[in-house]
Scaffold this motif. Sequence first.
Motif, PDB file in Angstrom:
ATOM      1  N   VAL A  45     -12.371  89.019 133.687  1.00 43.30           N
ATOM      2  CA  VAL A  45     -10.970  88.801 134.016  1.00 43.30           C
ATOM      3  C   VAL A  45     -10.655  89.534 135.318  1.00 43.30           C
ATOM      4  O   VAL A  45     -10.891  90.740 135.428  1.00 43.30           O
ATOM      5  CB  VAL A  45     -10.059  89.315 132.892  1.00 43.30           C
ATOM      6  N   LEU A  46     -10.137  88.797 136.290  1.00 43.72           N
ATOM      7  CA  LEU A  46      -9.834  89.381 137.593  1.00 43.72           C
ATOM      8  C   LEU A  46      -8.326  89.540 137.759  1.00 43.72           C
ATOM      9  O   LEU A  46      -7.603  88.557 137.925  1.00 43.72           O
ATOM     10  CB  LEU A  46     -10.389  88.491 138.712  1.00 43.72           C
ATOM     11  N   GLY A  47      -7.855  90.790 137.686  1.00 47.24           N
ATOM     12  CA  GLY A  47      -6.444  91.066 137.956  1.00 47.24           C
ATOM     13  C   GLY A  47      -6.214  91.111 139.456  1.00 47.24           C
ATOM     14  O   GLY A  47      -7.036  91.628 140.194  1.00 47.24           O
ATOM     15  N   GLY A  77     -12.166  76.762 140.156  1.00 45.52           N
ATOM     16  CA  GLY A  77     -12.240  76.383 138.750  1.00 45.52           C
ATOM     17  C   GLY A  77     -11.952  77.547 137.815  1.00 45.52           C
ATOM     18  O   GLY A  77     -12.405  77.569 136.669  1.00 45.52           O
ATOM     19  N   CYS A  78     -11.205  78.522 138.323  1.00 44.56           N
ATOM     20  CA  CYS A  78     -10.893  79.731 137.559  1.00 44.56           C
ATOM     21  C   CYS A  78      -9.504  79.556 136.939  1.00 44.56           C
ATOM     22  O   CYS A  78      -8.557  79.182 137.621  1.00 44.56           O
ATOM     23  CB  CYS A  78     -10.933  80.901 138.546  1.00 44.56           C
ATOM     24  N   ARG A  79      -9.378  79.798 135.637  1.00 47.23           N
ATOM     25  CA  ARG A  79      -8.077  79.680 135.002  1.00 47.23           C
ATOM     26  C   ARG A  79      -7.132  80.770 135.508  1.00 47.23           C
ATOM     27  O   ARG A  79      -7.589  81.788 136.044  1.00 47.23           O
ATOM     28  CB  ARG A  79      -8.217  79.794 133.485  1.00 47.23           C
ATOM     29  N   VAL A  80      -5.832  80.559 135.318  1.00 46.69           N
ATOM     30  CA  VAL A  80      -4.841  81.529 135.777  1.00 46.69           C
ATOM     31  C   VAL A  80      -3.933  81.917 134.621  1.00 46.69           C
ATOM     32  O   VAL A  80      -3.541  81.066 133.828  1.00 46.69           O
ATOM     33  CB  VAL A  80      -3.986  80.938 136.927  1.00 46.69           C
ATOM     34  N   ALA A  81      -3.642  83.192 134.495  1.00 44.88           N
ATOM     35  CA  ALA A  81      -2.677  83.654 133.500  1.00 44.88           C
ATOM     36  C   ALA A  81      -1.670  84.558 134.195  1.00 44.88           C
ATOM     37  O   ALA A  81      -1.997  85.246 135.168  1.00 44.88           O
ATOM     38  CB  ALA A  81      -3.392  84.406 132.387  1.00 44.88           C
ATOM     39  N   GLU A  82      -0.434  84.527 133.719  1.00 42.02           N
ATOM     40  CA  GLU A  82       0.614  85.348 134.313  1.00 42.02           C
ATOM     41  C   GLU A  82       1.308  86.150 133.226  1.00 42.02           C
ATOM     42  O   GLU A  82       1.567  85.641 132.135  1.00 42.02           O
ATOM     43  CB  GLU A  82       1.662  84.457 134.989  1.00 42.02           C
ATOM     44  N   TYR A  83       1.605  87.399 133.528  1.00 38.14           N
ATOM     45  CA  TYR A  83       2.368  88.252 132.619  1.00 38.14           C
ATOM     46  C   TYR A  83       3.436  88.987 133.406  1.00 38.14           C
ATOM     47  O   TYR A  83       3.234  89.307 134.582  1.00 38.14           O
ATOM     48  CB  TYR A  83       1.448  89.261 131.927  1.00 38.14           C
ATOM     49  N   THR A  84       4.537  89.273 132.757  1.00 37.43           N
ATOM     50  CA  THR A  84       5.568  90.078 133.410  1.00 37.43           C
ATOM     51  C   THR A  84       5.127  91.543 133.386  1.00 37.43           C
ATOM     52  O   THR A  84       4.240  91.928 132.604  1.00 37.43           O
ATOM     53  CB  THR A  84       6.915  89.971 132.680  1.00 37.43           C
ATOM     54  N   ALA A  85       5.780  92.369 134.202  1.00 38.84           N
ATOM     55  CA  ALA A  85       5.465  93.799 134.250  1.00 38.84           C
ATOM     56  C   ALA A  85       5.643  94.419 132.860  1.00 38.84           C
ATOM     57  O   ALA A  85       4.839  95.256 132.434  1.00 38.84           O
ATOM     58  CB  ALA A  85       6.353  94.493 135.270  1.00 38.84           C
ATOM     59  N   LEU A 130     -17.970  87.445 141.884  1.00 39.21           N
ATOM     60  CA  LEU A 130     -17.656  87.896 140.522  1.00 39.21           C
ATOM     61  C   LEU A 130     -17.635  86.768 139.498  1.00 39.21           C
ATOM     62  O   LEU A 130     -17.805  87.008 138.312  1.00 39.21           O
ATOM     63  CB  LEU A 130     -16.300  88.621 140.509  1.00 39.21           C
ATOM     64  N   GLN A 131     -17.380  85.543 139.972  1.00 38.37           N
ATOM     65  CA  GLN A 131     -17.291  84.393 139.064  1.00 38.37           C
ATOM     66  C   GLN A 131     -16.414  84.686 137.851  1.00 38.37           C
ATOM     67  O   GLN A 131     -16.858  84.514 136.707  1.00 38.37           O
ATOM     68  CB  GLN A 131     -18.703  83.997 138.584  1.00 38.37           C
ATOM     69  N   PRO A 132     -15.171  85.128 138.076  1.00 40.55           N
ATOM     70  CA  PRO A 132     -14.307  85.438 136.932  1.00 40.55           C
ATOM     71  C   PRO A 132     -13.916  84.173 136.168  1.00 40.55           C
ATOM     72  O   PRO A 132     -13.871  83.082 136.751  1.00 40.55           O
ATOM     73  CB  PRO A 132     -13.074  86.073 137.579  1.00 40.55           C
ATOM     74  N   ASP A 133     -13.651  84.327 134.878  1.00 41.07           N
ATOM     75  CA  ASP A 133     -13.205  83.190 134.069  1.00 41.07           C
ATOM     76  C   ASP A 133     -11.715  82.953 134.236  1.00 41.07           C
ATOM     77  O   ASP A 133     -11.233  81.831 134.138  1.00 41.07           O
ATOM     78  CB  ASP A 133     -13.510  83.466 132.588  1.00 41.07           C
ATOM     79  N   VAL A 134     -10.993  84.056 134.444  1.00 39.07           N
ATOM     80  CA  VAL A 134      -9.538  83.989 134.538  1.00 39.07           C
ATOM     81  C   VAL A 134      -9.053  84.897 135.660  1.00 39.07           C
ATOM     82  O   VAL A 134      -9.576  86.002 135.834  1.00 39.07           O
ATOM     83  CB  VAL A 134      -8.875  84.484 133.227  1.00 39.07           C
ATOM     84  N   HIS A 144      -4.727  91.045 129.869  1.00 41.44           N
ATOM     85  CA  HIS A 144      -5.206  89.732 129.424  1.00 41.44           C
ATOM     86  C   HIS A 144      -6.268  89.864 128.338  1.00 41.44           C
ATOM     87  O   HIS A 144      -6.252  89.119 127.352  1.00 41.44           O
ATOM     88  CB  HIS A 144      -5.768  88.934 130.598  1.00 41.44           C
ATOM     89  N   LEU A 145      -7.184  90.825 128.519  1.00 42.77           N
ATOM     90  CA  LEU A 145      -8.255  91.007 127.532  1.00 42.77           C
ATOM     91  C   LEU A 145      -7.688  91.456 126.192  1.00 42.77           C
ATOM     92  O   LEU A 145      -8.205  91.129 125.133  1.00 42.77           O
ATOM     93  CB  LEU A 145      -9.271  92.039 128.033  1.00 42.77           C
ATOM     94  N   GLY A 146      -6.603  92.228 126.255  1.00 46.21           N
ATOM     95  CA  GLY A 146      -6.010  92.725 125.010  1.00 46.21           C
ATOM     96  C   GLY A 146      -4.985  91.769 124.422  1.00 46.21           C
ATOM     97  O   GLY A 146      -4.468  92.001 123.338  1.00 46.21           O
ATOM     98  N   ALA A 147      -4.713  90.674 125.146  1.00 45.18           N
ATOM     99  CA  ALA A 147      -3.605  89.790 124.780  1.00 45.18           C
ATOM    100  C   ALA A 147      -3.669  89.317 123.333  1.00 45.18           C
ATOM    101  O   ALA A 147      -2.651  89.262 122.641  1.00 45.18           O
ATOM    102  CB  ALA A 147      -3.551  88.600 125.720  1.00 45.18           C
ATOM    103  N   ALA A 148      -4.891  88.993 122.889  1.00 44.16           N
ATOM    104  CA  ALA A 148      -5.033  88.439 121.548  1.00 44.16           C
ATOM    105  C   ALA A 148      -4.371  89.348 120.508  1.00 44.16           C
ATOM    106  O   ALA A 148      -3.625  88.888 119.644  1.00 44.16           O
ATOM    107  CB  ALA A 148      -6.502  88.247 121.211  1.00 44.16           C
ATOM    108  N   SER A 149      -4.595  90.653 120.660  1.00 43.78           N
ATOM    109  CA  SER A 149      -4.132  91.583 119.629  1.00 43.78           C
ATOM    110  C   SER A 149      -2.623  91.832 119.661  1.00 43.78           C
ATOM    111  O   SER A 149      -2.039  92.262 118.675  1.00 43.78           O
ATOM    112  CB  SER A 149      -4.883  92.910 119.750  1.00 43.78           C
ATOM    113  N   TRP A 150      -1.987  91.598 120.786  1.00 44.24           N
ATOM    114  CA  TRP A 150      -0.548  91.874 120.831  1.00 44.24           C
ATOM    115  C   TRP A 150       0.293  90.613 120.984  1.00 44.24           C
ATOM    116  O   TRP A 150       1.487  90.672 121.155  1.00 44.24           O
ATOM    117  CB  TRP A 150      -0.217  92.878 121.929  1.00 44.24           C
TER     118      TRP A 150
END
Lengths: 171, 171
Positions: B3-5, B98-106, B61-65, B153-159
């Motif tokens: 995951v590339l921030g 071909g890298c997915r994108v995710a966005e989160y607020t602060a 780096l070939q990040p997935d996201v 993003h990596l922790g997203a599943a749990s919260w």
Amino acid sequence: MFVLGIDPGLSRCGYGCVTRTQAAGEYRTIAAGVVTTPPSEPVPTRLAMLRSDLDELLDDLQPDVMVIERIFFRSNARTAMSVGQASGVALLTAVEHGCRVAEYTAAEVKLAVTGYGSAPKEQVQAMVTRLLRLGEVPRPADVADALALGICHLGAASWEQERAMMRGLPR
Amino acid sequence: MFVLGIDPGLSRCGYGCVTRTQAAGEYRTIAAGVVTTPPSEPVPTRLAMLRSDLDELLDDLQPDVMVIERIFFRSNARTAMSVGQASGVALLTAVEHGCRVAEYTAAEVKLAVTGYGSAPKEQVQAMVTRLLRLGEVPRPADVADALALGICHLGAASWEQERAMMRGLPR
């Protein structure tokens, strides 16, 4: 010289490509329109669509200069992000096509097109219509704005002195 | 999953690539740093430089996201344009790789990293340092911010559940 004015936006990106005849100094419209992307798609996808359409446009038109408005965000904080993103993609596309970039403020465009830096939008649109001898005011407004940017750049030589005065620069 | 921030900016664009070990679920830093462009250059040229550096980074780096902060412009109207432009270029680069994108607020990032959506910046930085077992707080702050986005993003599943609650969404 072909000048491509761009009014950046993600939903609607206006463009207007203009030139000036060497003999009579008349303005000519080469192409004008809008590039749109569907709001239903995610922003990154829309940026890639915009990029692809602008790529095609620059391939077709081969403009010498891309002209874009120098924006100061005060009022439209809501759309600031997408305008900035679209503008970033447009400028990047210009550089990668070896196309020069020029920026003018809204007041400079108004001054160049109407001779009056505080001209109302309608007056700018009417003047664009007249200078390009179009049958009617270009719609949507993004197209008229893009054409005004192009005219501004083409006319820049003649009003450079006045702009320098406005800014208190040495002439 | 890599995951590339990305903390977008034209003068300084922070990046932090993280992953999580399958066995212990520990966070690992793959790469972190900043991409800078010289303020002496025109904006379009700087956007092209940023683009080229990000291209290289994604090739390496070939990040997935790619994870980027969802920004609302209220306070920083001055830098809004260049942040928007840099963000547009970053998102475009992601899509074209071909890298997915995710966005989160602060607030979401703070919640994910510290468990507290209003955590002060120092607490987020301390937690990033601890989770990634770094010797010291990453500098400049753009790097810590980028790493926090990756961890988020990596922790997203749990919260995800808690976020849904915050937003009043059905779980």
